[in-house]
Write a protein that holds these residues in place. Sequence first.
Motif, PDB file in Angstrom:
ATOM      1  N   GLY A  78       0.820  -1.200   0.000  1.00 55.67           N
ATOM      2  CA  GLY A  78       0.000   0.000   0.000  1.00 55.67           C
ATOM      3  C   GLY A  78       0.856   1.253   0.000  1.00 55.67           C
ATOM      4  O   GLY A  78       2.047   1.234   0.343  1.00 55.67           O
ATOM      5  N   ALA A  79       0.239   2.354  -0.375  1.00 47.83           N
ATOM      6  CA  ALA A  79       0.947   3.632  -0.430  1.00 47.83           C
ATOM      7  C   ALA A  79       1.438   4.056   0.949  1.00 47.83           C
ATOM      8  O   ALA A  79       2.521   4.631   1.074  1.00 47.83           O
ATOM      9  N   MET A  80       0.658   3.757   2.003  1.00 46.45           N
ATOM     10  CA  MET A  80       1.077   4.140   3.352  1.00 46.45           C
ATOM     11  C   MET A  80       2.358   3.418   3.759  1.00 46.45           C
ATOM     12  O   MET A  80       3.284   4.025   4.279  1.00 46.45           O
ATOM     13  N   GLU A  81       2.393   2.116   3.525  1.00 50.60           N
ATOM     14  CA  GLU A  81       3.590   1.341   3.873  1.00 50.60           C
ATOM     15  C   GLU A  81       4.785   1.789   3.029  1.00 50.60           C
ATOM     16  O   GLU A  81       5.912   1.861   3.510  1.00 50.60           O
ATOM     17  N   HIS A  82       4.517   2.067   1.764  1.00 51.35           N
ATOM     18  CA  HIS A  82       5.577   2.528   0.864  1.00 51.35           C
ATOM     19  C   HIS A  82       6.172   3.848   1.360  1.00 51.35           C
ATOM     20  O   HIS A  82       7.386   3.999   1.463  1.00 51.35           O
ATOM     21  N   ASN A  83       5.298   4.795   1.685  1.00 49.41           N
ATOM     22  CA  ASN A  83       5.774   6.096   2.160  1.00 49.41           C
ATOM     23  C   ASN A  83       6.458   5.985   3.517  1.00 49.41           C
ATOM     24  O   ASN A  83       7.471   6.640   3.766  1.00 49.41           O
ATOM     25  N   ASP A  84       5.907   5.155   4.396  1.00 51.46           N
ATOM     26  CA  ASP A  84       6.538   4.978   5.708  1.00 51.46           C
ATOM     27  C   ASP A  84       7.941   4.406   5.576  1.00 51.46           C
ATOM     28  O   ASP A  84       8.843   4.772   6.330  1.00 51.46           O
ATOM     29  N   ALA A  85       8.129   3.510   4.624  1.00 52.59           N
ATOM     30  CA  ALA A  85       9.461   2.941   4.410  1.00 52.59           C
ATOM     31  C   ALA A  85      10.417   3.993   3.842  1.00 52.59           C
ATOM     32  O   ALA A  85      11.591   4.064   4.241  1.00 52.59           O
ATOM     33  N   LEU A  86       9.936   4.815   2.932  1.00 55.77           N
ATOM     34  CA  LEU A  86      10.799   5.830   2.328  1.00 55.77           C
ATOM     35  C   LEU A  86      11.134   6.958   3.299  1.00 55.77           C
ATOM     36  O   LEU A  86      12.241   7.505   3.259  1.00 55.77           O
ATOM     37  N   VAL A  87      10.192   7.324   4.170  1.00 54.21           N
ATOM     38  CA  VAL A  87      10.418   8.417   5.121  1.00 54.21           C
ATOM     39  C   VAL A  87      11.620   8.119   6.010  1.00 54.21           C
ATOM     40  O   VAL A  87      12.370   9.019   6.379  1.00 54.21           O
ATOM     41  N   LYS A  88      11.829   6.861   6.322  1.00 50.27           N
ATOM     42  CA  LYS A  88      12.951   6.485   7.182  1.00 50.27           C
ATOM     43  C   LYS A  88      14.303   6.786   6.541  1.00 50.27           C
ATOM     44  O   LYS A  88      15.312   6.857   7.231  1.00 50.27           O
ATOM     45  N   HIS A  89      14.324   6.954   5.238  1.00 48.40           N
ATOM     46  CA  HIS A  89      15.581   7.189   4.524  1.00 48.40           C
ATOM     47  C   HIS A  89      15.792   8.646   4.112  1.00 48.40           C
ATOM     48  O   HIS A  89      16.815   8.974   3.532  1.00 48.40           O
ATOM     49  N   VAL A  90      14.828   9.512   4.402  1.00 51.66           N
ATOM     50  CA  VAL A  90      14.996  10.946   4.139  1.00 51.66           C
ATOM     51  C   VAL A  90      15.884  11.515   5.235  1.00 51.66           C
ATOM     52  O   VAL A  90      15.623  11.337   6.419  1.00 51.66           O
ATOM     53  N   ASP A  91      16.937  12.182   4.833  1.00 52.57           N
ATOM     54  CA  ASP A  91      17.953  12.634   5.781  1.00 52.57           C
ATOM     55  C   ASP A  91      18.110  14.149   5.688  1.00 52.57           C
ATOM     56  O   ASP A  91      18.362  14.685   4.604  1.00 52.57           O
ATOM     57  N   LEU A  92      17.975  14.826   6.814  1.00 52.71           N
ATOM     58  CA  LEU A  92      18.140  16.281   6.872  1.00 52.71           C
ATOM     59  C   LEU A  92      19.225  16.689   7.871  1.00 52.71           C
ATOM     60  O   LEU A  92      19.238  17.822   8.335  1.00 52.71           O
ATOM     61  N   ARG A  93      20.130  15.780   8.200  1.00 61.87           N
ATOM     62  CA  ARG A  93      21.136  16.093   9.213  1.00 61.87           C
ATOM     63  C   ARG A  93      22.069  17.232   8.793  1.00 61.87           C
ATOM     64  O   ARG A  93      22.388  18.104   9.602  1.00 61.87           O
ATOM     65  N   LEU A  94      22.514  17.238   7.554  1.00 58.27           N
ATOM     66  CA  LEU A  94      23.410  18.316   7.106  1.00 58.27           C
ATOM     67  C   LEU A  94      22.685  19.659   7.093  1.00 58.27           C
ATOM     68  O   LEU A  94      23.262  20.680   7.467  1.00 58.27           O
ATOM     69  N   TRP A  95      21.445  19.655   6.652  1.00 60.91           N
ATOM     70  CA  TRP A  95      20.651  20.883   6.649  1.00 60.91           C
ATOM     71  C   TRP A  95      20.500  21.410   8.069  1.00 60.91           C
ATOM     72  O   TRP A  95      20.685  22.595   8.322  1.00 60.91           O
ATOM     73  N   GLU A  96      20.174  20.535   9.011  1.00 56.73           N
ATOM     74  CA  GLU A  96      20.001  20.961  10.395  1.00 56.73           C
ATOM     75  C   GLU A  96      21.306  21.473  10.996  1.00 56.73           C
ATOM     76  O   GLU A  96      21.303  22.386  11.815  1.00 56.73           O
ATOM     77  N   GLN A  97      22.416  20.904  10.583  1.00 54.20           N
ATOM     78  CA  GLN A  97      23.704  21.313  11.144  1.00 54.20           C
ATOM     79  C   GLN A  97      24.206  22.635  10.576  1.00 54.20           C
ATOM     80  O   GLN A  97      24.763  23.454  11.302  1.00 54.20           O
ATOM     81  N   TYR A  98      24.015  22.860   9.290  1.00 56.36           N
ATOM     82  CA  TYR A  98      24.642  24.005   8.637  1.00 56.36           C
ATOM     83  C   TYR A  98      23.694  25.128   8.223  1.00 56.36           C
ATOM     84  O   TYR A  98      24.134  26.128   7.670  1.00 56.36           O
ATOM     85  N   ARG A  99      22.421  25.004   8.477  1.00 59.24           N
ATOM     86  CA  ARG A  99      21.503  26.029   7.962  1.00 59.24           C
ATOM     87  C   ARG A  99      21.732  27.401   8.581  1.00 59.24           C
ATOM     88  O   ARG A  99      21.532  28.414   7.917  1.00 59.24           O
ATOM     89  N   TYR A 100      22.137  27.466   9.832  1.00 58.12           N
ATOM     90  CA  TYR A 100      22.347  28.772  10.465  1.00 58.12           C
ATOM     91  C   TYR A 100      23.587  29.466   9.902  1.00 58.12           C
ATOM     92  O   TYR A 100      23.604  30.685   9.733  1.00 58.12           O
ATOM     93  N   ILE A 101      24.614  28.688   9.619  1.00 52.09           N
ATOM     94  CA  ILE A 101      25.803  29.260   8.984  1.00 52.09           C
ATOM     95  C   ILE A 101      25.434  29.782   7.605  1.00 52.09           C
ATOM     96  O   ILE A 101      25.815  30.888   7.218  1.00 52.09           O
ATOM     97  N   LEU A 102      24.679  28.985   6.858  1.00 48.95           N
ATOM     98  CA  LEU A 102      24.266  29.399   5.519  1.00 48.95           C
ATOM     99  C   LEU A 102      23.374  30.632   5.574  1.00 48.95           C
ATOM    100  O   LEU A 102      23.496  31.530   4.743  1.00 48.95           O
ATOM    101  N   ALA A 103      22.495  30.705   6.567  1.00 50.93           N
ATOM    102  CA  ALA A 103      21.612  31.879   6.703  1.00 50.93           C
ATOM    103  C   ALA A 103      22.413  33.138   6.977  1.00 50.93           C
ATOM    104  O   ALA A 103      22.092  34.215   6.462  1.00 50.93           O
ATOM    105  N   ALA A 104      23.469  33.035   7.767  1.00 51.51           N
ATOM    106  CA  ALA A 104      24.275  34.207   8.100  1.00 51.51           C
ATOM    107  C   ALA A 104      25.214  34.600   6.963  1.00 51.51           C
ATOM    108  O   ALA A 104      25.408  35.788   6.691  1.00 51.51           O
TER     109      ALA A 104
END
Length: 157
Positions: A78-104
């Motif tokens: 199902g689409a729900m299971e498919h999306n739930d599996a893919l969400v686990k692989h979306v990674d925003l760690r670099l964005w969270e770490q460097y966004r303030y430096i980039l903003a400044a």
Amino acid sequence: MLEFWIETLKPSVFWTALAAIGTLMAVLVALLYPLSSKYFRNNRIEALIEAEIKGNFEKIRRMTSKEDHQLPRGQKIGAMEHNDALVKHVDLRLWEQYRYILAAERPVAFQKYQAINRHAEGVLDAPTKPALMRLTLQVTEAQSYVAKFEEAFGKQP
């Protein structure tokens, strides 16, 4: 002209001139090194965030449909299971770490990447219950992510 070189090559004048040139070079390096290192660091940060966004695009692009999906061996999920599996692989760690430096340092680049990553965060932060609402929000945010990505980086194959 010969007198100039004879006078210049006298040890007292020669070493004084050489020390002045060395001091000038040290001052130039001291002035330019921080600027150049910050410039190259910001380029690396921007390249890392862009690579992370492109990696997330491949995953989120597959989440834009509410229809069932077929796995490589023919099994349907199902689409729900498919999306739930893919969400686990979306990674925003670099964005969270460097966004303030980039903003400044580079506000224009920050705005561009924030417009895209806002939708990736929406995909990740969709409420767990009810499941149908989660699916609807994930699909909507995924479609918005794909639209913003293609606006920023062009249409992808």
